[in-house]
Design a protein around this motif. Structure first.
Motif, short mmCIF file in Angstrom:
data_model
loop_
_atom_site.label_atom_id
_atom_site.label_comp_id
_atom_site.label_asym_id
_atom_site.label_seq_id
_atom_site.Cartn_x
_atom_site.Cartn_y
_atom_site.Cartn_z
N LEU A 85 0.88 -1.16 0.00
CA LEU A 85 0.00 0.00 0.00
C LEU A 85 0.92 1.21 0.00
O LEU A 85 1.88 1.26 0.77
N VAL A 86 0.66 2.18 -0.87
CA VAL A 86 1.61 3.25 -1.14
C VAL A 86 1.09 4.63 -0.72
O VAL A 86 -0.11 4.83 -0.52
N ALA A 87 2.03 5.58 -0.64
CA ALA A 87 1.70 6.97 -0.30
C ALA A 87 0.96 7.63 -1.46
O ALA A 87 1.39 7.51 -2.60
N PRO A 88 -0.13 8.34 -1.17
CA PRO A 88 -0.89 9.01 -2.23
C PRO A 88 -0.28 10.35 -2.64
O PRO A 88 -0.72 10.95 -3.61
N SER A 89 0.74 10.80 -1.88
CA SER A 89 1.29 12.13 -2.13
C SER A 89 2.66 12.23 -1.47
O SER A 89 3.02 11.42 -0.63
N VAL A 90 3.39 13.24 -1.84
CA VAL A 90 4.62 13.60 -1.13
C VAL A 90 4.19 14.24 0.18
O VAL A 90 3.19 14.95 0.22
N GLY A 91 4.91 14.01 1.24
CA GLY A 91 4.59 14.66 2.51
C GLY A 91 5.22 13.92 3.66
O GLY A 91 6.23 13.23 3.52
N VAL A 92 4.61 14.05 4.83
CA VAL A 92 5.06 13.37 6.04
C VAL A 92 4.02 12.32 6.40
O VAL A 92 2.83 12.62 6.48
N PHE A 93 4.50 11.10 6.61
CA PHE A 93 3.62 9.96 6.90
C PHE A 93 3.33 9.88 8.40
O PHE A 93 4.24 9.99 9.22
#
Length: 161
Positions: A85-93
């Motif tokens: 499952l992957v990040a939908p955007s650049v940012g802080v998780f």
């Protein structure tokens, strides 16, 4: 059901396009910026990074050297993990809805498609991360509060059959 008044729909669409363009710019950067300024009227964008520490001047104490973070073992390649499952955007998780709260999911959690599993904060926007398929979380691949890139694997998943 969309409750946006008809007269405001073009503006909402433009904001959505602007958001998509910002995410595209951020994903193309070599590293996360320390500052991002966007000007809506007449466009404009200002991206800045923290400067490298200045070298010590003669007659001055050198700047303290901080220890480098320990190098972690190389993470397994996504193909070795199976579905991810992957990040939908650049940012802080973030793994939890707020500091000190229980994480949305942990290893062993059974998730359903559409279930929220985390958050990515991008430019003060909290973007929910949803599971795109059902399964059991087998690994959390990023630490809470760490920067992530678009489409970066966050969780490994054993799909339900």
């Amino acid at each position: 059901m969309d409750t946006t008044p008809e007269r405001d729909r073009p503006a909402v669409a433009e904001l959505s396009d602007l958001r998509d363009a910002i995410v595209e710019v951020l994903t193309s950067l070599p590293r996360p910026p320390s500052r991002l300024r966007i000007q809506a009227a007449d466009v404009g964008i200002d991206i800045r990074w923290e400067e490298e520490p200045a070298p010590a001047r003669p007659g001055r104490e050198p700047a303290p050297v901080t220890a480098a973070a320990p190098v972690a073992a190389a993470a397994p390649a996504p193909a070795e993990l199976g579905p991810v499952l992957v990040a939908p955007s650049v940012g802080v998780f973030y793994q939890a809805p707020s500091p000190g709260s229980e994480p949305f999911v942990t290893v062993g959690t059974v998730v359903e498609a559409g279930q929220q599993i985390g958050i990515v904060e991008a430019m003060k926007l909290m973007i929910p991360i949803f599971a795109d398929r059902a399964g059991t979380i087998t690994a959390v691949l990023k630490a809470d509060g760490t920067p992530v890139e678009y489409d970066e694997p966050l969780f490994a998943l054993a799909e339900q059959v």
